[in-house]
Design an enzyme around this catalytic site. Structure first.
Site, mmCIF file in Angstrom:
data_model
loop_
_atom_site.group_PDB
_atom_site.id
_atom_site.type_symbol
_atom_site.label_atom_id
_atom_site.label_comp_id
_atom_site.label_asym_id
_atom_site.label_seq_id
_atom_site.Cartn_x
_atom_site.Cartn_y
_atom_site.Cartn_z
ATOM 1 N N GLY A 465 0.822 -1.203 0.000
ATOM 2 C CA GLY A 465 0.000 0.000 0.000
ATOM 3 C C GLY A 465 0.854 1.250 0.000
ATOM 4 O O GLY A 465 0.349 2.376 0.020
ATOM 5 N N THR A 466 2.172 1.036 -0.033
ATOM 6 C CA THR A 466 3.098 2.161 0.082
ATOM 7 C C THR A 466 3.420 2.810 -1.257
ATOM 8 O O THR A 466 3.946 3.910 -1.289
ATOM 9 C CB THR A 466 4.406 1.665 0.711
ATOM 10 O OG1 THR A 466 4.791 0.474 0.022
ATOM 11 C CG2 THR A 466 4.228 1.342 2.174
ATOM 12 N N ARG A 631 16.877 11.087 -1.324
ATOM 13 C CA ARG A 631 16.090 11.526 -2.467
ATOM 14 C C ARG A 631 14.695 10.935 -2.358
ATOM 15 O O ARG A 631 14.542 9.724 -2.126
ATOM 16 C CB ARG A 631 16.752 11.021 -3.754
ATOM 17 C CG ARG A 631 16.052 11.450 -5.013
ATOM 18 C CD ARG A 631 16.490 12.852 -5.370
ATOM 19 N NE ARG A 631 16.076 13.214 -6.725
ATOM 20 C CZ ARG A 631 15.163 14.154 -6.971
ATOM 21 N NH1 ARG A 631 14.560 14.772 -5.977
ATOM 22 N NH2 ARG A 631 14.874 14.468 -8.218
ATOM 23 N N ILE A 632 13.685 11.760 -2.537
ATOM 24 C CA ILE A 632 12.314 11.263 -2.523
ATOM 25 C C ILE A 632 11.940 10.896 -3.957
ATOM 26 O O ILE A 632 11.863 11.759 -4.834
ATOM 27 C CB ILE A 632 11.366 12.329 -1.922
ATOM 28 C CG1 ILE A 632 11.761 12.615 -0.463
ATOM 29 C CG2 ILE A 632 9.914 11.860 -2.002
ATOM 30 C CD1 ILE A 632 11.767 11.413 0.468
ATOM 31 N N PRO A 635 7.079 12.213 -4.398
ATOM 32 C CA PRO A 635 6.560 12.891 -3.197
ATOM 33 C C PRO A 635 5.121 12.539 -2.844
ATOM 34 O O PRO A 635 4.726 12.699 -1.701
ATOM 35 C CB PRO A 635 6.674 14.372 -3.538
ATOM 36 C CG PRO A 635 7.394 14.478 -4.816
ATOM 37 C CD PRO A 635 7.550 13.115 -5.422
ATOM 38 N N VAL A 706 10.814 5.768 2.697
ATOM 39 C CA VAL A 706 10.039 6.284 3.827
ATOM 40 C C VAL A 706 8.956 5.269 4.164
ATOM 41 O O VAL A 706 8.711 4.351 3.399
ATOM 42 C CB VAL A 706 9.365 7.632 3.514
ATOM 43 C CG1 VAL A 706 10.351 8.764 3.593
ATOM 44 C CG2 VAL A 706 8.675 7.615 2.176
ATOM 45 N N GLU A 708 8.228 4.276 7.798
ATOM 46 C CA GLU A 708 8.178 4.159 9.250
ATOM 47 C C GLU A 708 8.601 5.433 9.974
ATOM 48 O O GLU A 708 8.089 5.763 11.046
ATOM 49 C CB GLU A 708 9.048 2.978 9.692
ATOM 50 C CG GLU A 708 8.325 1.681 9.402
ATOM 51 C CD GLU A 708 9.259 0.497 9.269
ATOM 52 O OE1 GLU A 708 9.258 -0.328 10.166
ATOM 53 O OE2 GLU A 708 9.970 0.389 8.252
HETATM 54 MO MO1 MOS Z 1 7.607 -2.702 9.164
HETATM 55 S S1 MOS Z 1 7.197 -2.878 11.169
HETATM 56 O O1 MOS Z 1 9.196 -3.283 9.119
HETATM 57 O O2 MOS Z 1 6.486 -3.646 8.365
#
Ligand code: MOS
Length: 747
Positions: A465-466, A631-632, A635, A706, A708
């Protein structure tokens, strides 16, 4: 003939929408529990209702006779389930390190004791509640105060912290606690298991398909090539879906026993029981400084709870050794086993609770020093990583502080408690630093440049989902000049070349070099084709005379426009795809860079709370976050990650806590009405800035990833703001309104 592939703008750093966005919002994206197969059966686990004791007897007769029921499996008839042999690192890794139903001993509430399989979910649920289990019950060990008689394990140490502390001018010695927290992704853990008599296929909610394959193979006693794990989309995980949990094995065993597809989706209640949680932490922090605010000693002694079955260390000292400059430092760790399920990683494991303690203590130290808490941090900025003497690969924490202070308006802050007011509300302003690792895992990827002008990148990683789908496409587009809308991304299948786990915020940094190499090889193939054979576009030339730019093969000394579209090259050679001669791109992961550099991400969190003492109403009104994650790459998903993390941080500060009933060990608030997560109504105004310095030590684009880091530092910034508004120092999360009211009344 030439397509519009000339002059492709750089996609790296572009604020691009997710390439899988339409699939998701239209409902076309299939999540694990969306898979249906003819003859599919439904499995519902039976969970223990005690936390400590033994199964005395189990009566399945009534359940077995109920409509639609195909089987009830328990220890005696489930079939062979094995342990994963002890290993190293994250190879065939799992946190509850044993198969379900291994013995009759109950060690936590909700431990799986049986599973009912029926034609419908409703039939299986009804029959599961008809299984009669009698237990001999002992009092469970459940505690909110943690203690151990074991010798603490030293995780980091330098100088003489004890002596320096004793001799120092200004000191803080306090204990901070963070509660048990439960991952609550929208998507519940789900497994659809298929067995064809020889091989398993699992549609499973996992942040680590390859690891899931290896664990399932070993626990089921089959070869890894006979296990395929598919996870195309995840409704998030937060670490809860990194490793295999007992319910997955029950679905597999049922499918094998019944020769039928079996779906097992756990309930929200079970999310609190047998699939991991962030353990409670209790951290004594001792800080000492000179009168002008130079740290002379930092000690962090922490405990976390673990389960009776397994040792899980939360790693609260993760960021402590390198965050600030101090000649004397010690971090020690210990754990206390409780009758609860085995804990696991939850977003920013270690650093997030650890920084709540360290950054809270820094705020308390600043107050004792009568110094601005931001100034205290600036005075203790290290020139290098003092835990190992290595230079930082890229550290811009001071800039994060300064940019954040500017955006937040920090210079307007008056330090006296309750001194700032707005619209009849008391304002509190607090700040904290944050940090998170920037590791990389091994990764393999393949690239196919196809003769229809499209391209495909594949990697056995997963998108939780990231935004991983989009990042993979961006990297390939950047390397080849092929536009994003012509790129297909394939991931989430253990049959693909192995990719990294979606954990530790490290997928982006890990896949970049693998895709880059695969793209290079594929482009090289296309160049070779352009020179091979009499009819080739560049017959007679040598491959080294040619170049591949913006999707075109051309002479090195001439512009891409003079060349030929790669699709035309492939067509003329009668080749379907240029794929680097079947060789994938490979990256062997860290830690070569870590031998020379200290590699981490950093950031600053500024929080504003409003306090209305008349009605005891506390709100987080504003958060300014400045992140240094290299570097992003994009964004949009990056900001989305940090905004989500900030909202989660509001929940961590004010709402989240899994409570165990001390009498029977049950997580009593095991639903979304009683276990509160921050919702839109709780979300503050959020301002996210990326300082965006490429960290070329980690990969060619300088991206550290990114995911966490945005959660780290939010809770201590909020509790610092709460102190500033109310004069009440909350050292045990979450902030309870009654604690604010009672302490204020006493004062
Ligand atoms: Mo994250 S807690 O390493 O999924």
């Amino acid at each position: 003939m030439a397509t519009s592939q000339i002059k492709v703008p750089s996609t790296i750093g572009g604020a691009l929408p997710r390439i899988d966005g339409t699939l998701k919002v239209s409902g076309a994206a299939k999540y694990s529990s969306d898979y249906h197969f003819p003859g599919m059966l439904y499995a519902v686990p039976v969970c223990s209702t005690i936390a400590n004791g033994k199964i005395f007897s189990m009566d399945t007769a009534e359940a077995e006779k109920m409509p639609g029921v195909r089987a009830v499996y328990h220890r005696a008839n489930v079939g062979p389930l094995y342990r994963v042999p002890p290993g190293e690192g994250f190879s065939a890794y799992l946190d509850e390190r044993r198969p379900p139903l291994e013995d009759d001993i109950i060690r936590y509430y909700g431990q799986l004791v049986a599973v009912v399989v029926a034609q419908t979910f409703e039939q299986a649920s009804a029959a599961a509640s008809a299984v009669k289990v009698k237990y001999s019950e002992a009092k469970p060990v459940i505690a909110t105060h943690l203690e151990t008689e074991d010798e603490p394990r030293v995780e980091s140490s330098r100088g003489k912290p004890e002596e320096a502390f004793n001799a120092a001018a200004v000191k803080v010695d306090e204990t901070y606690s963070t509660p048990t927290e439960t991952h609550n992704p929208i998507e519940l853990h789900a497994t659809v298991a298929l067995w064809d008599g020889q091989a398993f296929t699992f549609y499973a909610t996992t942040q680590a398909i390859a690891n899931c394959r290896d664990v399932m193979a070993q626990m089921l006693g089959v070869q890894p090539e006979n296990v395929r794990v598919i996870s195309r989309f995840l409704g998030s995980g937060f670490g809860g879906k990194l490793w295999v949990w007992p319910p997955y094995l029950l679905a597999a065993a049922a499918a094998r026993n019944l020769h039928a597809p079996v779906k097992l989706v756990i309930s929200r209640k079970m999310m609190f029981q047998s699939v991991g949680h962030r353990p409670r932490t209790q951290q004594r922090v001792r800080l000492a400084a000179t009168a002008d605010g130079k740290l002379v000693s930092l000690q962090q002694d922490y405990l976390n709870h673990t389960s009776i079955l397994d040792e899980y260390g939360e790693g609260c000292g993760e960021a402590t050794p390198y965050l600030y400059s101090t000649p004397n430092l010690k971090v020690t760790a210990g754990m206390m086993p409780l009758n609860v399920g085995t804990p696991t990683a939850m977003r920013g494991p270690g650093a997030v609770p650890g920084l709540f303690a360290i950054e809270s203590a820094m705020d308390e130290l600043a107050i004792k020093l009568k110094m601005d808490p931001l100034e205290l941090r600036l005075r203790n900025e290290p020139a290098k990583d003092e835990s190992n003497g290595l230079p930082f690969s890229s550290r811009h924490l001071v800039e994060c502080f300064k940019v954040g202070a500017e955006k937040f308006g920090w210079s307007q802050r008056t330090p006296e408690i309750g001194s700032m007011k707005k619209d009849g509300l008391v304002l509190g302003w607090g700040m904290a630093a944050c940090s998170w690792g920037a590791g990389r895992f091994a990764a393999e990827a393949t690239v196919d440049l196809r003769n229809d002008g499209t391209a495909r990148v594949s990697c056995g990683t997963q998108d939780i989902g990231t935004g991983t789908y989009t990042i993979l496409a961006q990297v390939l587009s950047e390397k080849t000049g092929i536009p994003l809308d012509k790129i297909e991304v394939v991931l989430g299948d253990s049959a693909l070349p192995e990719g990294p786990i979606s954990g530790g915020s490290l997928v982006t940094a890990s896949v970049i070099p693998a895709i880059s190499q695969a793209a290079q090889r594929a482009m090289q193939s296309a160049v070779l084709m352009a020179t091979s054979g009499e009819t080739a576009h560049f017959a007679g030339k040598k491959p080294q005379d040619l170049e591949f730019t913006n999707g075109r093969v051309h002479l090195k000394d001439k512009s891409p426009e003079t060349g030929v579209d790669y699709a035309e090259v492939l067509k003329r050679a009668n080749v379907s795809a240029a794929s680097g001669n079947g060789k994938s791109g490979e990256y062997f992961g860290g830690p070569q860079a870590e031998e020379k550099y200290s590699v981490h991400s950093f950031g600053a969190q500024f929080a504003e709370v409003t306090w209305q003492p008349e009605i005891a109403r506390l709100r987080v009104s504003r958060v300014v976050t400045v992140i240094d994650s290299g570097r992003i790459m994009n964004p949009r998903p990056a900001r989305n990650q940090v905004e989500g993390a900030v909202v989660m941080g509001v929940g961590m500060a004010l709402l989240e806590e899994t409570k165990y009933d001390p009498r029977n060990g049950a997580p009593i608030n095991s639903n979304l009405a009683d276990y509160m997560v921050a919702t839109n109504a709780d979300a503050p105004s959020i301002d996210v800035t990326f300082v965006d310095y490429p960290d070329k030590i980690v990969n060619e684009f300088g991206a550290r990833g990114v995911g966490e880091i945005g959660l780290a530092g939010v809770a201590p910034a909020i509790t610092a703001a709460v102190y500033h508004a109310t004069g009440v120092r909350v050292r045990e999360l979450p902030v309870r309104i009654e604690a604010l009211v009672l302490q204020q009344e006493r004062a």
